[in-house]
Design an enzyme around this catalytic site. Structure first.
Site, PDB file in Angstrom:
ATOM      1  N   HIS A 165     -24.748  11.202   3.862  1.00 42.01           N
ATOM      2  CA  HIS A 165     -23.815  12.333   3.890  1.00 42.01           C
ATOM      3  C   HIS A 165     -24.548  13.676   4.001  1.00 42.01           C
ATOM      4  O   HIS A 165     -24.037  14.694   3.568  1.00 42.01           O
ATOM      5  CB  HIS A 165     -22.914  12.354   2.647  1.00 42.01           C
ATOM      6  N   SER A 286     -36.006  33.580  21.914  1.00 38.25           N
ATOM      7  CA  SER A 286     -34.721  34.231  22.116  1.00 38.25           C
ATOM      8  C   SER A 286     -34.949  35.489  22.941  1.00 38.25           C
ATOM      9  O   SER A 286     -35.964  36.168  22.791  1.00 38.25           O
ATOM     10  CB  SER A 286     -34.121  34.596  20.758  1.00 38.25           C
ATOM     11  N   LYS A 292     -37.396  34.265  16.885  1.00 41.57           N
ATOM     12  CA  LYS A 292     -36.835  32.916  17.054  1.00 41.57           C
ATOM     13  C   LYS A 292     -37.767  31.946  17.769  1.00 41.57           C
ATOM     14  O   LYS A 292     -38.511  32.308  18.658  1.00 41.57           O
ATOM     15  CB  LYS A 292     -35.526  32.993  17.863  1.00 41.57           C
ATOM     16  N   GLU A 299     -32.448  19.868  21.590  1.00 42.53           N
ATOM     17  CA  GLU A 299     -31.001  20.115  21.728  1.00 42.53           C
ATOM     18  C   GLU A 299     -30.469  19.598  23.059  1.00 42.53           C
ATOM     19  O   GLU A 299     -29.386  19.023  23.140  1.00 42.53           O
ATOM     20  CB  GLU A 299     -30.708  21.615  21.626  1.00 42.53           C
TER      21      GLU A 299
END
Ligand code: ARG
Length: 471
Positions: A165, A286, A292, A299
């Protein structure tokens, strides 16, 4: 792609039946040439084998077969070098190759299609193509497994929190976590190998749907093209695309596995987890936030899974309810198939080096593994070993945890006295049972996370990867 300029509507192989040429829009609409041309090496291989079968059947003589062979080789040279002039009005790769063959070899080229249809021809081309794809895919999956295994072996001792979980659950070894993905990829390789067994059947000789009307030795033809054997029903052989669907289904499952690995890594790379760092070479920055570092290779691996699912559903839906046997709808199987192949190739090219470039923050992982009551189950197990039924032990430890939370202390930080107030069965050996190392060691069952169990699995995995699943 270069197009020869013959007038639209001219020169169709079925010209005899037709008075009028095709509407240019209809011609463009029905053409599969833009995508099925990638099948040309298989189409040529199949045609050469078919010519040999025709010769064996006495339908062409040795000289004619040799002329067809030579012509096919000339066509191959044109295709390989990019000189081949594709003709839009010739609809697909099969007719383009056959027409060019006839131009080069002369009238004998017109004998090649004896007893053959584009319906068994396309099924053959796809099966030959998939067989190749399955071979290189297995090697690519082995490389991905090796990259996971290298990292697992490099971090044999590293402990981390395991989650259910997405809540900290119990300590596990990082190697155990990585081995989970190796096991998933084992089954993916198995699924593709299984699919390969059903792909490896010869459809050629089925002709349009009823079977070739000549005495073609299909067993010999199957051997020639290295198939396990000929298909046993000509209608089935030209009508079904279940082998494409199986492949797409196995690819979708593989994509699902890769997407979960990508998410684990993405989470681990957050400041909140801080378990792993992507190398600069597999991350991007970024355009606005200078600090970043985004794990966008991971992804996108996850993102690509969407199209793998889409391709599966597209072909399933195309095939649903089609009357036997061949229908033009089935031409729509190719773009999803090729897209899935291209997607898997792209994902599996980038996955192994991305995995190899990861830096694991084993100190952060180890620290997290021992916090937030991760060894509470071990305290319950301790009480069970002292004779308490597990349900009672669970209840007692639950109360102990609540007490710990109130005092701001982990279980191992509570004094023996404190702990004994929850059960007189607790003795001075309790603290040793509550460490991360003891928790790991206790799980020595086959498939458990104990270091020696994991070490055994690492050896087994190395063997399995080397052996492979292909026959
Ligand atoms: N381009 C077709 C396909 O991809 C080849 C078979 C065409 N057969 C036919 N009768 N139109 O399925």
């Amino acid at each position: 792609m270069t197009f020869a300029d013959s007038p639209p509507g001219s020169g169709k192989p079925w010209g005899g039946r037709f008075e009028a040429g095709a509407d240019p829009e209809a011609e463009t609409f029905t053409s599969s040439l833009a995508f099925d041309r990638r099948l040309w090496p298989y189409d040529i291989r199949g045609s050469a084998a078919w010519a040999r079968a025709l010769e064996r059947a006495g339908l062409i003589n040795g000289g004619e077969r040799a002329a067809i062979d030579k012509g096919l080789e000339a066509v191959r040279a044109e295709l390989e070098s990019g000189r081949f002039a594709f003709r839009r009005e010739l609809e697909d790769i099969h007719m383009n190759i056959e027409r060019r063959l006839t131009e080069i070899a002369g009238a004998v080229g017109g004998k090649l299609h004896t007893g053959r249809s584009r319906n068994d021809q396309i099924a053959l081309d796809e099966r030959l193509y998939l067989r190749d794809v399955l071979g290189s895919l297995d090697a690519a999956l082995a490389a991905a497994q090796s990259a996971l295994l290298d990292q697992a072996e490099r971090h044999r001792e590293a402990a981390m929190p395991g989650y259910t979980h997405l809540q900290r659950a119990q300590p596990v070894l990082l190697a155990h976590h990585l081995l989970a993905y190796i096991c998933m990829l084992d089954r993916d390789r198995d699924r593709f190998a299984e699919c390969g067994r059903r792909v490896n059947v010869l459809p050629l000789g089925s002709a349009a749907l009823a079977g070739a009307a000549f005495t073609i030795d299909r067993a010999a033809l199957a051997r020639d093209l290295e198939f396990a054997g000929p298909s046993s029903n000509s209608m089935d052989a030209v009508a079904d695309r279940d082998y494409v669907i199986e492949f797409l289904a196995a690819a979708a499952v593989l994509g699902m596995h890769c997407s979960r690995l990508a998410t684990d890594l993405q989470l681990w790379a957050t400041a909140e987890f801080g378990f792993v760092e992507f190398s600069d070479t597999f991350a991007t920055g970024s355009s606005i936030m200078p600090q970043k570092k985004n794990p966008d290779v991971a992804e996108l691996i996850r993102g690509k899974t969407g199209r793998l699912y889409g391709n599966l559903v597209a072909v399933l839906t195309t095939m649903k309810g089609l009357p036997l046997t061949y229908n033009s709808d089935m031409q729509e199987d190719k773009e999803p198939l090729f897209d899935t192949v291209d997607t898997l190739e792209a994902v599996l090219r980038v996955l192994p080096p991305m995995l190899a470039s990861l830096t694991f923050r084993v100190d952060r992982m180890r620290e997290a593994a021992g916090t937030f009551y991760s060894t509470a189950t071990d305290l319950a197990d301790y009480l069970v070993r002292k004779g308490l039924p597990f349900r009672e032990a669970h209840e007692i430890v639950g109360r102990t945890v609540r007490h710990g939370i109130a005092k701001g202390k982990e279980l191992g930080e509570l004094s023996l006295e404190d702990l004994r107030s929850f059960s007189p069965l607790i003795e001075k050996d309790v603290h040793a049972a509550l460490t991360v190392e003891a928790s790991l060691r206790a799980r020595a069952v086959t498939g458990g996370t104990a270091p020696e169990a994991v070490a055994r699995e690492l050896v087994q995995a190395r063997r399995r990867i080397a052996k492979g699943t292909q026959p």
